[in-house]
Design a protein around this motif. Structure first.
Motif, PDB file in Angstrom:
ATOM      1  N   LYS A 188      23.272 -24.267  30.061  1.00 14.44           N
ATOM      2  CA  LYS A 188      22.807 -24.416  31.438  1.00 14.44           C
ATOM      3  C   LYS A 188      21.330 -24.063  31.499  1.00 14.44           C
ATOM      4  N   GLY A 189      20.670 -24.543  32.525  1.00 14.75           N
ATOM      5  CA  GLY A 189      19.263 -24.227  32.714  1.00 14.75           C
ATOM      6  C   GLY A 189      18.608 -25.262  33.600  1.00 14.75           C
ATOM      7  N   GLN A 190      17.431 -24.931  34.068  1.00 13.45           N
ATOM      8  CA  GLN A 190      16.727 -25.821  34.988  1.00 13.45           C
ATOM      9  C   GLN A 190      15.218 -25.668  34.811  1.00 13.45           C
ATOM     10  N   PHE A 191      14.538 -26.802  34.655  1.00 18.29           N
ATOM     11  CA  PHE A 191      13.084 -26.842  34.645  1.00 18.29           C
ATOM     12  C   PHE A 191      12.601 -27.453  35.959  1.00 18.29           C
ATOM     13  N   ILE A 192      11.797 -26.699  36.700  1.00 19.01           N
ATOM     14  CA  ILE A 192      11.131 -27.225  37.889  1.00 19.01           C
ATOM     15  C   ILE A 192       9.653 -27.322  37.547  1.00 19.01           C
ATOM     16  N   SER A 249       8.458 -35.266  32.252  1.00 19.37           N
ATOM     17  CA  SER A 249       9.662 -34.648  32.825  1.00 19.37           C
ATOM     18  C   SER A 249      10.809 -35.642  32.915  1.00 19.37           C
ATOM     19  N   GLU A 250      10.512 -36.849  33.362  1.00 18.58           N
ATOM     20  CA  GLU A 250      11.571 -37.849  33.502  1.00 18.58           C
ATOM     21  C   GLU A 250      12.139 -38.238  32.139  1.00 18.58           C
ATOM     22  N   CYS A 251      11.257 -38.446  31.169  1.00 22.37           N
ATOM     23  CA  CYS A 251      11.733 -38.786  29.822  1.00 22.37           C
ATOM     24  C   CYS A 251      12.574 -37.661  29.235  1.00 22.37           C
ATOM     25  N   MET A 252      12.100 -36.425  29.371  1.00 22.71           N
ATOM     26  CA  MET A 252      12.813 -35.283  28.808  1.00 22.71           C
ATOM     27  C   MET A 252      14.182 -35.101  29.433  1.00 22.71           C
ATOM     28  N   SER A 253      14.321 -35.457  30.709  1.00 21.26           N
ATOM     29  CA  SER A 253      15.590 -35.236  31.408  1.00 21.26           C
ATOM     30  C   SER A 253      16.752 -35.964  30.732  1.00 21.26           C
ATOM     31  N   TYR A 254      16.477 -37.142  30.148  1.00 24.69           N
ATOM     32  CA  TYR A 254      17.539 -37.879  29.465  1.00 24.69           C
ATOM     33  C   TYR A 254      18.076 -37.098  28.263  1.00 24.69           C
ATOM     34  N   GLU A 255      17.178 -36.421  27.573  1.00 29.15           N
ATOM     35  CA  GLU A 255      17.566 -35.681  26.374  1.00 29.15           C
ATOM     36  C   GLU A 255      18.470 -34.495  26.695  1.00 29.15           C
ATOM     37  N   LEU A 256      18.318 -33.930  27.884  1.00 29.35           N
ATOM     38  CA  LEU A 256      18.930 -32.639  28.186  1.00 29.35           C
ATOM     39  C   LEU A 256      20.166 -32.711  29.067  1.00 29.35           C
ATOM     40  N   MET A 257      20.487 -33.888  29.570  1.00 32.94           N
ATOM     41  CA  MET A 257      21.629 -34.012  30.483  1.00 32.94           C
ATOM     42  C   MET A 257      22.930 -33.529  29.856  1.00 32.94           C
ATOM     43  N   SER A 266      18.989 -29.305  33.875  1.00 30.70           N
ATOM     44  CA  SER A 266      18.402 -30.205  34.859  1.00 30.70           C
ATOM     45  C   SER A 266      16.882 -30.129  34.824  1.00 30.70           C
ATOM     46  N   VAL A 267      16.266 -31.234  35.196  1.00 29.60           N
ATOM     47  CA  VAL A 267      14.812 -31.335  35.223  1.00 29.60           C
ATOM     48  C   VAL A 267      14.401 -32.002  36.525  1.00 29.60           C
ATOM     49  N   CYS A 268      13.379 -31.453  37.172  1.00 30.55           N
ATOM     50  CA  CYS A 268      12.843 -32.101  38.364  1.00 30.55           C
ATOM     51  C   CYS A 268      11.355 -31.836  38.464  1.00 30.55           C
ATOM     52  N   THR A 269      10.682 -32.621  39.278  1.00 29.73           N
ATOM     53  CA  THR A 269       9.273 -32.393  39.581  1.00 29.73           C
ATOM     54  C   THR A 269       9.126 -32.196  41.081  1.00 29.73           C
ATOM     55  N   VAL A 270       8.066 -31.495  41.450  1.00 32.27           N
ATOM     56  CA  VAL A 270       7.791 -31.203  42.860  1.00 32.27           C
ATOM     57  C   VAL A 270       6.359 -31.627  43.163  1.00 32.27           C
ATOM     58  N   GLN A 271       6.205 -32.494  44.166  1.00 33.95           N
ATOM     59  CA  GLN A 271       4.877 -32.975  44.536  1.00 33.95           C
ATOM     60  C   GLN A 271       4.544 -32.548  45.960  1.00 33.95           C
ATOM     61  N   LYS A 274      21.927 -32.374  38.337  1.00 30.90           N
ATOM     62  CA  LYS A 274      22.010 -32.794  36.935  1.00 30.90           C
ATOM     63  C   LYS A 274      21.103 -33.996  36.665  1.00 30.90           C
ATOM     64  N   CYS A 275      20.981 -34.879  37.637  1.00 28.96           N
ATOM     65  CA  CYS A 275      20.132 -36.057  37.467  1.00 28.96           C
ATOM     66  C   CYS A 275      18.679 -35.719  37.797  1.00 28.96           C
ATOM     67  N   PHE A 276      17.759 -36.369  37.133  1.00 31.03           N
ATOM     68  CA  PHE A 276      16.342 -36.140  37.373  1.00 31.03           C
ATOM     69  C   PHE A 276      15.993 -36.472  38.815  1.00 31.03           C
ATOM     70  N   ARG A 277      15.217 -35.584  39.447  1.00 29.81           N
ATOM     71  CA  ARG A 277      14.798 -35.786  40.828  1.00 29.81           C
ATOM     72  C   ARG A 277      13.309 -35.503  40.985  1.00 29.81           C
ATOM     73  N   LYS A 278      12.706 -36.225  41.917  1.00 30.04           N
ATOM     74  CA  LYS A 278      11.331 -35.958  42.340  1.00 30.04           C
ATOM     75  C   LYS A 278      11.388 -35.500  43.790  1.00 30.04           C
ATOM     76  N   TYR A 279      10.897 -34.301  44.057  1.00 24.77           N
ATOM     77  CA  TYR A 279      10.923 -33.755  45.408  1.00 24.77           C
ATOM     78  C   TYR A 279       9.504 -33.783  45.981  1.00 24.77           C
ATOM     79  N   THR A 280       9.335 -34.533  47.053  1.00 23.90           N
ATOM     80  CA  THR A 280       8.032 -34.640  47.702  1.00 23.90           C
ATOM     81  C   THR A 280       8.048 -33.805  48.973  1.00 23.90           C
TER      82      THR A 280
END
Length: 281
Positions: free
Chosen positions: A133-137, A165-173, A178-183, A244-250
């Motif tokens: 388990k784990g999460q990268f923001i 971040s988006e590419c890496m998310s596929y590797e870690l699912m 989980s991987v996401c970005t915040v804009q 679990k799925c890659f997300r972009k939070y604006t």
């Protein structure tokens, strides 16, 4: 005072670049909500901002140094059984014309804004994978969504963070990571004041553009009075509800407006609008 949780449910967050600005605000917010906070700082002298917080633990870590990352990681994992979330927040700004840019500043922004994210993720993926388990923001920016004047270097690094971040998310699912970005746009922190700018030159059009862009960005930062709090609260929500799925939070009006405005107009019309805004007499 921080809200006490059952010891079995206390979560741990690691934040890079936590000594000031957004990083400090994130650390204090998570601390007040009962999380255990690992605040990483470039300088040991910066730990005073967390004096009196018994659930904030400070570690010296320079995201541009692999040796520093490994040393900090080893000590952190020795001191803390598990990390739930990592916020890659460390970042700097560099506002320069390509012609006037200097190698040292280019290297600095690339090493901190992009490679720093890469190296922190690389260092802690094994820990996340072993605990399943784990999460990268990963903190991006409005610069990761659109291209604006004098953003050649800052925007490039933030868009690199988005792609990475988006590419890496596929590797870690498969490992429940989980991987996401915040804009977001310009928050009222000291970030704009600390942005490194190229020196004035004898090219008058360059000097005028620098003054115009700097004024626009500083005014935006001043007006966005609630944005820092909005960002912190959203990051807290994301950490409490990992996807679990890659997300972009604006977050915020500016970033959401620019995101949809750019999508609606397309790059050619968007470019015309921005040029008229910047070069208007």
């Amino acid at each position: 005072m921080w809200t006490l949780k059952n010891s079995e449910t206390i979560k741990t967050i690691l934040i890079t670049g936590a000594s000031g600005g957004l990083g400090s605000a994130i650390a204090h917010h998570f601390s007040s909500n009962g999380w255990k906070v690992i605040a990483t700082l470039v300088s040991e002298h910066d730990r005073k901002v967390f004096d009196g917080y018994s659930n904030i633990y400070c570690y010296q870590l320079d995201v541009t140094s692999q040796e520093s990352i490994e040393k900090a990681k080893d000590q952190i994992l020795l001191d803390h059984k598990s990390i739930d979330t990592i916020v890659n927040n460390a970042g700097v700004g560099y506002r320069s014309f390509v012609e006037l840019s200097v190698d040292a500043e280019i290297d600095s922004i690339v090493n901190i804004n992009w490679l720093g994210v890469v190296k922190i993720c690389r260092a802690f993926i094994p820990h996340f994978r072993e605990q399943r388990k784990g999460q990268f923001i990963n903190i991006s920016s409005i610069a990761g969504l659109v291209n604006l004047p004098l953003g050649s270097f800052y925007h490039s690094t933030k868009q690199a963070v988005e792609s990475f971040s988006e590419c890496m998310s596929y590797e870690l699912m498969e490992f429940n990571i989980s991987v996401c970005t915040v804009q977001f746009g310009n928050a009222p922190t000291n970030f704009q004041k600390n942005v490194v700018k190229c020196q004035k030159s004898d090219i008058q059009s360059y000097n005028c553009m620098m003054e115009k862009i700097s004024e626009i960005l500083q005014n935006k930062s001043t007006k966005n009075t609630t944005l820092t709090n909005d960002i912190v609260e959203k990051i807290y929500y994301i950490a409490e509800h990992p996807n679990k799925c890659f997300r972009k939070y604006t977050i915020g009006f500016d970033a959401n407006f620019m995101r949809y405005f750019r999508r609606f107009l397309g790059y050619r019309l968007f470019n015309i609008v921005i040029r008229r805004k910047v070069f208007a007499k």
